[in-house]
Design a protein around this motif. Structure first.
Motif, PDB file in Angstrom:
ATOM      1  N   THR A   1       8.200   5.177 -12.630  1.00  0.00           N
ATOM      2  CA  THR A   1       8.222   5.104 -11.177  1.00  0.00           C
ATOM      3  C   THR A   1       9.521   4.454 -10.712  1.00  0.00           C
ATOM      4  OG1 THR A   1       7.017   4.358  -9.215  1.00  0.00           O
ATOM      5  CG2 THR A   1       7.060   2.867 -11.077  1.00  0.00           C
ATOM      6  N   VAL A   2       9.943   4.813  -9.517  1.00  0.00           N
ATOM      7  CA  VAL A   2      11.076   4.171  -8.862  1.00  0.00           C
ATOM      8  C   VAL A   2      10.739   4.046  -7.378  1.00  0.00           C
ATOM      9  CG1 VAL A   2      12.356   6.334  -8.511  1.00  0.00           C
ATOM     10  CG2 VAL A   2      13.582   4.179  -8.549  1.00  0.00           C
ATOM     11  N   LYS A   3      11.066   2.886  -6.808  1.00  0.00           N
ATOM     12  CA  LYS A   3      10.796   2.612  -5.398  1.00  0.00           C
ATOM     13  C   LYS A   3      12.081   2.145  -4.737  1.00  0.00           C
ATOM     14  CE  LYS A   3       6.167   1.054  -6.461  1.00  0.00           C
ATOM     15  NZ  LYS A   3       5.212  -0.046  -6.377  1.00  0.00           N
ATOM     16  N   PHE A   4      12.309   2.613  -3.539  1.00  0.00           N
ATOM     17  CA  PHE A   4      13.440   2.192  -2.722  1.00  0.00           C
ATOM     18  C   PHE A   4      12.860   1.468  -1.511  1.00  0.00           C
ATOM     19  CE2 PHE A   4      14.561   6.044  -4.968  1.00  0.00           C
ATOM     20  CZ  PHE A   4      15.741   5.669  -5.599  1.00  0.00           C
ATOM     21  N   LEU A   5      13.053   0.140  -1.445  1.00  0.00           N
ATOM     22  CA  LEU A   5      12.400  -0.691  -0.437  1.00  0.00           C
ATOM     23  C   LEU A   5      13.424  -1.439   0.403  1.00  0.00           C
ATOM     24  CD1 LEU A   5       9.688  -2.185  -2.794  1.00  0.00           C
ATOM     25  CD2 LEU A   5       9.373  -0.342  -1.160  1.00  0.00           C
TER      26      LEU A   5
ATOM     27  N   PHE B   1      10.221   4.241   0.261  1.00  0.00           N
ATOM     28  CA  PHE B   1       9.586   5.395  -0.354  1.00  0.00           C
ATOM     29  C   PHE B   1       9.616   5.255  -1.869  1.00  0.00           C
ATOM     30  CE2 PHE B   1      13.976   6.465   0.439  1.00  0.00           C
ATOM     31  CZ  PHE B   1      14.391   7.111  -0.710  1.00  0.00           C
ATOM     32  N   SER B   2       8.704   5.981  -2.507  1.00  0.00           N
ATOM     33  CA  SER B   2       8.564   5.872  -3.954  1.00  0.00           C
ATOM     34  C   SER B   2       8.430   7.250  -4.566  1.00  0.00           C
ATOM     35  CB  SER B   2       7.345   5.019  -4.302  1.00  0.00           C
ATOM     36  OG  SER B   2       6.170   5.621  -3.808  1.00  0.00           O
ATOM     37  N   LEU B   3       8.792   7.333  -5.841  1.00  0.00           N
ATOM     38  CA  LEU B   3       8.686   8.548  -6.642  1.00  0.00           C
ATOM     39  C   LEU B   3       8.039   8.189  -7.971  1.00  0.00           C
ATOM     40  CD1 LEU B   3      12.395   9.668  -6.219  1.00  0.00           C
ATOM     41  CD2 LEU B   3      10.468  10.666  -5.030  1.00  0.00           C
ATOM     42  N   PHE B   4       7.244   9.096  -8.527  1.00  0.00           N
ATOM     43  CA  PHE B   4       6.697   8.863  -9.847  1.00  0.00           C
ATOM     44  C   PHE B   4       6.513  10.179 -10.582  1.00  0.00           C
ATOM     45  CE2 PHE B   4       2.747   9.690  -7.605  1.00  0.00           C
ATOM     46  CZ  PHE B   4       2.005  10.421  -8.519  1.00  0.00           C
TER      47      PHE B   4
ATOM     48  N   LEU C   1       5.321   7.175   0.799  1.00  0.00           N
ATOM     49  CA  LEU C   1       5.759   6.004   1.544  1.00  0.00           C
ATOM     50  C   LEU C   1       5.047   4.758   1.033  1.00  0.00           C
ATOM     51  CD1 LEU C   1       5.601   7.559   5.104  1.00  0.00           C
ATOM     52  CD2 LEU C   1       7.608   7.294   3.646  1.00  0.00           C
ATOM     53  N   GLU C   2       5.756   3.658   1.033  1.00  0.00           N
ATOM     54  CA  GLU C   2       5.187   2.380   0.596  1.00  0.00           C
ATOM     55  C   GLU C   2       5.498   1.329   1.653  1.00  0.00           C
ATOM     56  OE1 GLU C   2       4.415  -0.152  -3.324  1.00  0.00           O
ATOM     57  OE2 GLU C   2       4.944   1.943  -3.349  1.00  0.00           O
ATOM     58  N   PHE C   3       4.549   0.437   1.920  1.00  0.00           N
ATOM     59  CA  PHE C   3       4.729  -0.604   2.926  1.00  0.00           C
ATOM     60  C   PHE C   3       3.846  -1.791   2.557  1.00  0.00           C
ATOM     61  CE2 PHE C   3       1.713   2.580   4.176  1.00  0.00           C
ATOM     62  CZ  PHE C   3       0.575   1.853   4.485  1.00  0.00           C
ATOM     63  N   GLY C   4       4.265  -2.989   2.974  1.00  0.00           N
ATOM     64  CA  GLY C   4       3.484  -4.188   2.699  1.00  0.00           C
ATOM     65  C   GLY C   4       4.355  -5.422   2.639  1.00  0.00           C
ATOM     66  N   LYS C   5       3.944  -6.398   1.827  1.00  0.00           N
ATOM     67  CA  LYS C   5       4.665  -7.658   1.718  1.00  0.00           C
ATOM     68  C   LYS C   5       5.081  -7.914   0.271  1.00  0.00           C
ATOM     69  CE  LYS C   5       3.081 -10.300   5.592  1.00  0.00           C
ATOM     70  NZ  LYS C   5       4.336 -10.515   6.241  1.00  0.00           N
ATOM     71  N   ILE C   6       6.337  -8.289   0.103  1.00  0.00           N
ATOM     72  CA  ILE C   6       6.864  -8.739  -1.176  1.00  0.00           C
ATOM     73  C   ILE C   6       7.628 -10.025  -0.900  1.00  0.00           C
ATOM     74  CG2 ILE C   6       8.415  -8.240  -3.090  1.00  0.00           C
ATOM     75  CD1 ILE C   6       7.851  -5.297  -2.714  1.00  0.00           C
ATOM     76  N   TYR C   7       7.304 -11.097  -1.606  1.00  0.00           N
ATOM     77  CA  TYR C   7       7.914 -12.417  -1.395  1.00  0.00           C
ATOM     78  C   TYR C   7       7.789 -12.854   0.068  1.00  0.00           C
ATOM     79  CZ  TYR C   7      10.318 -11.198  -5.746  1.00  0.00           C
ATOM     80  OH  TYR C   7      10.619 -10.804  -7.012  1.00  0.00           O
TER      81      TYR C   7
ATOM     82  N   ALA D   1       0.867  -1.177   0.000  1.00  0.00           N
ATOM     83  CA  ALA D   1       0.000   0.000   0.000  1.00  0.00           C
ATOM     84  C   ALA D   1       0.900   1.222   0.000  1.00  0.00           C
ATOM     85  CB  ALA D   1      -0.915   0.000   1.216  1.00  0.00           C
ATOM     86  N   ASN D   2       0.351   2.362  -0.455  1.00  0.00           N
ATOM     87  CA  ASN D   2       1.157   3.575  -0.455  1.00  0.00           C
ATOM     88  C   ASN D   2       0.330   4.780  -0.041  1.00  0.00           C
ATOM     89  OD1 ASN D   2      -0.287   4.404  -2.764  1.00  0.00           O
ATOM     90  ND2 ASN D   2       1.257   3.615  -4.132  1.00  0.00           N
TER      91      ASN D   2
END
Length: 172
Positions: free
Chosen positions: A109-113, A83-86, A70-76, A51-52
């Motif tokens: 878009t680019v995301k740094f996770l 955080f993300s930019l678009f 801001l972005e948060f959640g589950k990946i793998y 989610a963001n």
């Protein structure tokens, strides 16, 4: 004294930019859910559910929308945050009825996770979007909803993300 003059000049410049039609823009916030499908040679599986919360700026003279958040959640099955930019460019912006419009376009878009602040991943991708917006309160407020298709490259995997975002902007 010099600091006061600098602050006054910055305040005047910002006031000028936000109140003239040359620099017309809308600023607001959006929330979104981002499901993603991992596509590889073996199968297709749901591996991304984040989610963001994003702050956005929509420019009127140049059909461009930018945002960061801001972005948060589950990946793998790992909990991640970052955080993300678009940046989005509207190629279609059609008025359907009085204050109701359809828009579509493309962007990037680019995301740094991360999940532990030690190991950061970068997810990049193109954005293709379509959405509808409704202007109300004499054109000062905008409510919008948009669906994105974002082919993303993350950790040498191809993930097809399908973010659904909604938000509100105040136009200056």
């Amino acid at each position: 004294m010099k600091r006061t003059i600098k602050l006054a000049l910055v305040a005047f410049t910002l006031l000028f930019c936000f109140t003239t039609k040359i620099f017309a823009l809308g600023a607001g916030a959006q929330i979104g859910g981002v499901p993603g499908l991992l596509i590889n040679q073996d199968d297709i599986s749901l591996e991304n559910m984040t989610a963001n919360v994003t702050g956005t700026l929509r420019m009127e003279r140049v059909p461009l929308t930018v945002g960061s958040g801001l972005e948060f959640g589950k990946i793998y099955s790992d909990s991640v945050f970052g955080f993300s930019l678009f940046a989005d460019y509207r190629t279609i912006d059609v008025q359907l009825m009085n204050t109701w419009s359809f828009y579509s376009g493309f962007g990037a878009t680019v995301k740094f996770l991360t999940n532990d602040f030690a190991d950061w991943s970068i997810a990049t991708g193109a954005r293709f979007f379509a959405g509808m917006n409704w202007l109300f309160y004499d054109g000062y407020l905008e409510f919008y909803v948009q669906q994105n298709v974002v082919p993303t490259y993350l950790n040498s995997d191809f993930i097809l993300s399908l973010p659904l975002e909604t938000g509100v902007r105040m136009h200056f």
